[in-house]
Design a protein around this motif. Structure first.
Motif, mmCIF file in Angstrom:
data_model
loop_
_atom_site.group_PDB
_atom_site.id
_atom_site.type_symbol
_atom_site.label_atom_id
_atom_site.label_comp_id
_atom_site.label_asym_id
_atom_site.label_seq_id
_atom_site.Cartn_x
_atom_site.Cartn_y
_atom_site.Cartn_z
ATOM 1 N N LEU B 404 0.987 -1.328 -0.122
ATOM 2 C CA LEU B 404 -0.204 -0.031 -0.176
ATOM 3 C C LEU B 404 0.960 1.141 -0.145
ATOM 4 O O LEU B 404 0.640 2.217 -0.705
ATOM 5 N N LEU B 405 1.836 1.160 0.685
ATOM 6 C CA LEU B 405 2.846 2.213 0.770
ATOM 7 C C LEU B 405 3.331 2.567 -0.515
ATOM 8 O O LEU B 405 3.613 3.614 -1.275
ATOM 9 N N GLU B 408 0.796 4.224 -2.643
ATOM 10 C CA GLU B 408 0.519 5.675 -2.056
ATOM 11 C C GLU B 408 1.557 6.619 -2.586
ATOM 12 O O GLU B 408 1.497 7.793 -2.955
ATOM 13 N N THR B 409 2.792 6.053 -2.565
ATOM 14 C CA THR B 409 4.032 6.841 -3.195
ATOM 15 C C THR B 409 4.029 6.934 -4.596
ATOM 16 O O THR B 409 5.117 7.564 -5.160
ATOM 17 N N TYR B 412 -1.144 6.305 -6.239
ATOM 18 C CA TYR B 412 -2.062 7.204 -5.667
ATOM 19 C C TYR B 412 -3.742 6.986 -6.260
ATOM 20 O O TYR B 412 -4.239 8.009 -6.505
#
Lengths: 373, 479
Positions: B404-405, B408-409, B412
């Motif tokens: 998920l990181l 997200e980075t 998104y």
């Protein structure tokens, strides 16, 4: 707390190790969750701030650009707008970067005096300092960003960047410095080509073509100058540019390349001669059929060259020979060419088909199909 | 007996630690590669490719079998992709529904005489159709006798006129910029022979006229599990393998290949259900055997959106097929196993697939059987068991959060505020609810292959139209 401690002391070493491991993973995972949520909040805030700043900047920039185009901009008004921009820019830490990004974005859709006005604003707001600072960064991405900003805003690139192009192994950085040189060196944009030892990739070719497309044709460099460059990718690139920008003076140099040892270069030379409509060298081109008979690319280029003549002539025999080529694509191209060359050529094709035991019938059908052309 | 227990324990422990370390290593490597990719492409203006005369030609090959329900919208979507030099080739693989008739009417098609070279053996082509409407001049519809997806793709390879071929699933939604992004690796490095893109789950997303207009997390829990699974697999797994130039699989839903190389290795293998992986492995093998430097690129941008099976029955069939495809490919190319001649592919990628992709469900299952045996025998040390399970569960949760990181980075896509919490919940539940079923379906797939099962398995889909309707209804209510 005491209960947990009691349980912990009752575990043996291996069990303690696993529990510790589990705790580490959970703590890291929870930290990541907080990071994700934090990242969301920051992104939302940053996006809102940037939008707000862009709106403010856009208003002042619009008035400046409109005034420039109508040639009615008093100095006091210019200073007033500049001060407004400075105030807004300095109010936020990201203000300067948002301003630079906006100027670059606007420059892409503007030209002439309006574009020059943006360069002046960039200079007067002292934004080159921000871009130049990036050149000293350790991250190559930041360096690239700085180079891009300086070159897009028609500033200059510090001389130490020239040395960097030979030193750095980072392809993106090398390409960016090369492109910056092309953008900034208006008199001799390809000066760096003589000592550039990186590859001219198809991607760079696309970028350079795009850049030169905006040039006045009369000021374009003479690409045939590099036709004897030791690097074959440079030769290929220059041929493609000479072809695209219709540099007819490149024809003699292109004819020389027909005897190059690399078949790719020969094929590209034939294509360029064809696109430059150098039909007077048809003999030299057709002569390549003997040397490179089995090469698909060269054969196709020769056929297309003859096809562009548009009528039957002494060289049509070469196409007829290609009807018996081992390569399907070459045979089909030959059929298509004869089909498009008028009634007499079509008659010859029909006759040839009969002699070949109707092996070309399907291809003739394909070539005659208007929806497939 | 205690020696036996000890050996089994040690072996399972070594396997567990090694798999965890590998996944952790791949996750880190993926993040590095992802940052590199984003940095390299930060300033790229893909519109340059769009307007360039140097952009290579692409043939989009989309096999279709009984897609009558959605085919018109799907083809319209493919025809509106942003790229200048491309053709769309729909290969009707002997559909028994009205797919072809619908295409003929909707696009004003007529049969044409089309000469092509039968480089790859395929089932007979019944006809080639072109549109009389110049607006659809990019479209070619090929009607052929039914022979399966691989056979239909081979027909496409035979008929394709461009130098690059994009093999896609017709029911996928392709992002408008997909070809511009996929072609870039070929432009940047002439050694690239294939590039793959990320496939994302489109369930519950808002789709209008074949275009994805709003990304939403699936409402269906099964689809939600798959969303997390896809993010993990595509962003953490394949990105790392791309960095190592050891990628063995480009999803059949969307991949771009150099046509000449795909043809020279004999095209898709019609004897396997894992034709996408098998082709990539064969292409790579050929390059190694001929000692030609090459690269298989990978694009982390979400370029292709697919509808994930929303029922356990259909998902089971899909996973069964994937398991069979993996085993078939691994068996066909067993020569690669720890063979230094094939470099990293032989020494790392292939063994990884054998040990951690194919073998892991089998080992998990055997572990469970062994555990049940220990329970019956009363040999289970429950405190040890719980502490071990906690560590394994903690690791699984951590890796999901790491995925998920990465999302997200980078891209998104799930922007709704509650989406993070929903995904965290999915990650917490998944190891108990979803993972065991995936293991079971994989085992069943392996078993079915041993029994000689070759069928593709029917993939019933609900279609994107439902999400459109829901969306319109919501809009109407708001108005």
């Amino acid at each position: 707390m005491n209960a947990s401690l009691t349980i912990w002391t009752e575990l043996d070493a291996v069990e303690q190790f696993f529990v510790t491991l589990a705790a580490i993973f959970f703590v890291c995972a929870v930290a990541l969750i907080f990071f994700l949520i934090g990242s969301r909040l920051i992104k939302t805030y940053r996006s809102k701030t940037e939008t707000r700043l862009q709106t403010i900047f856009q208003q002042s920039l619009n008035s400046l650009i409109i005034h420039t185009s109508t040639d009615r901009l008093p100095s006091s008004s210019y200073q007033f707008h500049l001060n407004e921009l400075r105030k807004a820019m300095n109010a936020y830490p990201c203000g300067r970067q948002v301003m630079i990004n906006l100027l670059i974005k606007l420059k892409k859709s503007l030209s002439g005096t309006s574009s020059k006005m943006l360069d002046t604003i960039y200079l007067h707001l002292d934004l080159p300092t921000v871009s130049k600072k990036k050149l000293k960064a350790t991250s190559w991405k930041i360096q690239v960003q700085g180079i891009r900003e300086l070159s897009e805003m028609n500033y200059y690139l510090p001389k130490r960047m020239n040395a960097l192009i030979a030193r750095t192994k980072n392809e993106t950085l090398r390409e960016e410095i090369f492109m910056a040189h092309v953008r900034l060196n208006k008199k001799n944009p390809l000066a760096l080509l003589d000592r550039y030892d990186g590859a001219i990739t198809p991607w760079m070719r696309i970028n350079l073509h795009r850049f030169f497309s905006q040039y006045d044709g009369r000021t374009l460099p003479d690409f045939s100058r590099w036709f004897e460059h030791p690097r074959e990718d440079v030769v290929m690139f220059c041929m493609s540019m000479a072809r695209q920008f219709k540099q007819f003076n490149a024809v003699p140099a292109l004819v020389k390349l027909l005897s190059h040892k690399n078949p790719m270069i020969v094929a590209s030379a034939i294509r360029s001669l064809s696109d430059l409509e150098a039909f007077h060298v048809v003999d030299q081109v057709v002569a390549q059929a003997q040397i490179h008979w089995s090469n698909e690319r060269i054969s196709l280029r020769i056929i297309r060259f003859i096809a562009r003549l548009g009528h039957l002539d002494a060289h049509t025999y070469a196409i007829e020979k290609y009807l018996e080529h081992k390569n399907f694509k070459v045979r089909l191209a030959a059929v298509k060419t004869l089909t498009s060359m008028g009634e007499n050529a079509q008659k010859q094709l029909t006759l040839r088909n009969k002699l070949m035991g109707n092996r070309l019938t399907l291809m003739i059908g394909h070539a005659s199909e208007p929806l497939l052309t | 007996m205690s020696v036996f227990y000890f050996i089994v324990h040690v072996l399972i422990f070594i396997y567990g630690v090694s798999i965890a370390l590998w996944y952790f290593f791949l996750a880190i490597l993926s993040m590095i590669e992802m940052r590199g990719y984003l940095n390299r492409n930060f300033f790229v203006d893909y519109n340059y490719i769009l307007s360039s005369p140097f952009a290579p030609g692409i043939t989009l090959i989309a096999p279709a079998y009984n897609e009558g329900l959605t085919i018109i919208d799907n083809v319209k979507s493919l025809l509106s992709i942003r790229y200048n030099n491309y053709e769309v080739m729909i290969v009707n693989d002997g559909s028994t529904d009205d797919s072809l008739a619908k295409l003929i009417v909707a696009f004003n098609l007529v049969e044409v005489s089309y000469a092509y070279e039968q480089k790859l053996p395929t089932k007979p082509v019944r006809g080639v159709y072109k549109s009389k409407n110049r607006a659809f001049s990019r479209l070619i519809v090929v009607d052929k006798a039914n022979g399966g997806k691989a056979d239909a793709l081979n027909v496409g390879l035979n008929l394709a006129s461009e130098s690059l071929v994009a093999c896609i699933d017709v029911d996928c939604i392709i992002e408008p910029d997909a070809l511009l992004k996929m072609v870039k690796p070929f432009l940047q490095d002439t050694k690239v022979i294939a590039s793959g893109g990320v496939v994302r789950i489109a369930n519950s997303c808002v789709v209008e006229d074949g275009r994805l207009v709003e990304v939403k997390l699936p409402e269906n829990w099964l689809a939600r599990f798959q969303t997390l699974e896809y993010i993990r697999a595509f962003l953490l797994g394949r990105m790392a393998w791309s960095r190592l130039n050891g990628l063995l699989l480009i999803s059949g839903a969307f991949g771009l290949f150099k046509k000449e190389i795909a043809l020279s290795v004999g095209g898709y293998n019609t004897a396997t259900v894992g034709e996408d992986m098998e082709l990539v492995v064969r292409m790579r093998r050929r390059m190694h055997e001929n000692q030609i430097p090459y690269k298989v690129a990978y694009i982390p941008d979400p370029l292709c959106w697919t509808e994930a099976p929303a029922s356990a029955k259909v998902l089971g069939r899909q996973r069964n097929r994937w398991a069979r495809g993996t085993l078939e490919t691994l068996m066909l190319h067993r020569k690669l196993f720890f063979n230094p001649r094939y470099g990293l592919m032989g020494m790392v990628s292939y063994p990884f697939w054998v040990f951690y992709e194919w073998l892991s469900p089998i080992i998990e299952f055997c572990g469970l059987i062994f555990f049940a045996f220990l329970v019956v025998m009363g040999h289970v040390h429950w405190v040890f068991f719980i502490s071990l399970i906690l560590a394994v569960y903690g690791f699984a949760f951590f890796i999901s959060m790491f995925a998920l990181l990465a999302e997200e980075t980078s891209f998104y896509k799930y922007i709704h505020k509650k989406d993070i919490l929903k995904m965290v919940l999915v990650a917490l539940v998944e190891p108990f609810v979803f993972h065991p079923r995936v293991v079971w379906w994989s085992l069943k797939g392996n078993w079915d292959l041993l029994r000689g099962k070759k069928a593709w398995g029917e993939m019933t889909r609900q279609g994107f139209a439902q999400y459109k309707r829901i969306y319109k209804k919501e809009v109407t209510t708001v108005v």
